[in-house]
Design a protein around this motif. Sequence first.
Motif, mmCIF file in Angstrom:
data_model
loop_
_atom_site.group_PDB
_atom_site.id
_atom_site.type_symbol
_atom_site.label_atom_id
_atom_site.label_comp_id
_atom_site.label_asym_id
_atom_site.label_seq_id
_atom_site.Cartn_x
_atom_site.Cartn_y
_atom_site.Cartn_z
ATOM 1 N N GLY A 196 24.473 34.131 51.098
ATOM 2 C CA GLY A 196 24.541 35.507 50.616
ATOM 3 C C GLY A 196 24.588 35.592 49.107
ATOM 4 O O GLY A 196 23.717 35.054 48.416
ATOM 5 N N PRO A 197 25.601 36.242 48.555
ATOM 6 C CA PRO A 197 25.678 36.424 47.111
ATOM 7 C C PRO A 197 25.905 35.118 46.347
ATOM 8 O O PRO A 197 25.730 35.084 45.129
ATOM 9 C CB PRO A 197 26.868 37.377 46.939
ATOM 10 C CG PRO A 197 27.715 37.135 48.141
ATOM 11 C CD PRO A 197 26.741 36.873 49.254
ATOM 12 N N LEU A 198 26.284 34.048 47.045
ATOM 13 C CA LEU A 198 26.518 32.772 46.380
ATOM 14 C C LEU A 198 25.409 31.752 46.619
ATOM 15 O O LEU A 198 25.566 30.574 46.296
ATOM 16 C CB LEU A 198 27.868 32.174 46.816
ATOM 17 C CG LEU A 198 29.101 32.944 46.360
ATOM 18 C CD1 LEU A 198 30.382 32.221 46.776
ATOM 19 C CD2 LEU A 198 29.092 33.165 44.840
ATOM 20 N N MET A 244 32.584 29.539 49.211
ATOM 21 C CA MET A 244 32.763 30.593 50.216
ATOM 22 C C MET A 244 32.707 31.961 49.562
ATOM 23 O O MET A 244 33.425 32.246 48.604
ATOM 24 C CB MET A 244 34.093 30.406 50.955
ATOM 25 C CG MET A 244 34.138 29.137 51.778
ATOM 26 S SD MET A 244 35.584 29.054 52.870
ATOM 27 C CE MET A 244 35.195 30.355 54.047
ATOM 28 N N SER A 245 31.844 32.813 50.106
ATOM 29 C CA SER A 245 31.663 34.149 49.567
ATOM 30 C C SER A 245 32.548 35.149 50.297
ATOM 31 O O SER A 245 33.083 34.877 51.370
ATOM 32 C CB SER A 245 30.195 34.573 49.713
ATOM 33 O OG SER A 245 29.829 34.601 51.082
ATOM 34 N N THR A 246 32.696 36.305 49.677
ATOM 35 C CA THR A 246 33.316 37.436 50.363
ATOM 36 C C THR A 246 32.192 38.393 50.751
ATOM 37 O O THR A 246 31.121 38.382 50.163
ATOM 38 C CB THR A 246 34.327 38.161 49.461
ATOM 39 O OG1 THR A 246 33.633 38.724 48.335
ATOM 40 C CG2 THR A 246 35.403 37.204 48.961
ATOM 41 N N GLY A 276 40.560 36.663 42.648
ATOM 42 C CA GLY A 276 40.960 37.960 42.126
ATOM 43 C C GLY A 276 39.893 39.025 42.286
ATOM 44 O O GLY A 276 40.018 40.133 41.749
ATOM 45 N N LEU A 277 38.826 38.710 43.025
ATOM 46 C CA LEU A 277 37.765 39.699 43.265
ATOM 47 C C LEU A 277 38.265 40.936 43.997
ATOM 48 O O LEU A 277 37.628 41.991 43.946
ATOM 49 C CB LEU A 277 36.634 39.064 44.081
ATOM 50 C CG LEU A 277 35.486 38.440 43.282
ATOM 51 C CD1 LEU A 277 34.601 37.609 44.195
ATOM 52 C CD2 LEU A 277 34.667 39.505 42.569
ATOM 53 N N SER A 285 32.479 44.766 45.637
ATOM 54 C CA SER A 285 33.018 43.477 45.173
ATOM 55 C C SER A 285 32.166 42.286 45.599
ATOM 56 O O SER A 285 32.051 41.293 44.875
ATOM 57 C CB SER A 285 34.457 43.291 45.666
ATOM 58 O OG SER A 285 34.516 43.291 47.083
ATOM 59 N N GLU A 286 31.550 42.382 46.786
ATOM 60 C CA GLU A 286 30.692 41.291 47.262
ATOM 61 C C GLU A 286 29.621 40.926 46.244
ATOM 62 O O GLU A 286 29.322 39.745 46.029
ATOM 63 C CB GLU A 286 30.025 41.709 48.569
ATOM 64 C CG GLU A 286 28.945 40.759 49.030
ATOM 65 C CD GLU A 286 28.219 41.245 50.275
ATOM 66 O OE1 GLU A 286 27.453 40.445 50.842
ATOM 67 O OE2 GLU A 286 28.405 42.412 50.676
#
Length: 323
Positions: A196-198, A244-246, A276-277, A285-286
């Motif tokens: 995903g975002p990472l 690990m992404s959120t 701290g996201l 935030s993702e």
Amino acid sequence: MEIKEIIADIKGKMESSGGLKKVYFVACGGSQAAIYPAKYLMECEAKNIGTGIFNSNEFVYATPESVDDRCICVICSLKATAETVEAVKLANARGAYTIAMTGFPDTAMAQNGKYTVVYSNGDDQVYSEANQALALKLAFEILYQFEGYAHYDAAMQAYGKLDSIVAGAKESMLPAARAFGERYKDEEIFYVMGSGPLTGTAYTMACCHLMEMQCRHAVMLHSGEYFHGPFETTDKKLPIILLMSTGKTRFLDERVLKFLKTYAENYTVIDAADTGLSQIDSSVSEYFNSAVMIPLERFFVLQMAEIRGRSMDDRRYMWKVEY
């Protein structure tokens, strides 16, 4: 021009040609990885705007036929990588609205882009103004001005928090980063996973920070692809790094972690949830995962570099030979 003004200007010019149909992101190496989260944001949130991401030279030699005056091309290079400059010129020739992202106002990128965004870089980099953050801001602005994106205000508020989040995460994660350096200083090969975002962040850690800057073999794997062949190489000794992404794809990373806990031992998890996201509104935030995690994964590799006594600036070939 500010980013908001750039997109407003493009929108005004596009009204007579039928509006925006596609946004292309074009770059090489770490620059492409840095702008990848903006492509991910567009894919997730755009309703009627297509998107794609290209290596600069592939864009030049295998140019999509759809590139025309209804496209925005966000093209990024810190200085002026030759093939990326050519990508800007080609997109201009096709009538696209080129936004040249670059580290300095006098580069060939800045000279050739129809619009220019200069981003912070170097040892004193301001992360809220870095390439990954400003590429995201371009995408948020496109979504808002062309489609009325509902979470625009929350996204803009996040920029005031990014720098303190990164600084706080570096402080809290320093013991883990030093332990990482000690643990892996003598390893020769790494698997780096993310989703995903990472996805772009995992590429950056593997290809830029481990391979380029530390001359260590590294394999970047998408967390969702790990179980489709690569996991057969997993054993108790193989060094594995899981980013690990959120957000929406976290399940993919959690599935990998569950497997690693059972069949692997020599693995490290760097979790965006620990950075701290959560200070950023959950609606957006993702999409800021990478803006926080690229500085952090580099921070981990830097600790290893210091323990090894090998500068992150050392190169064998880059900038030294013709290629």
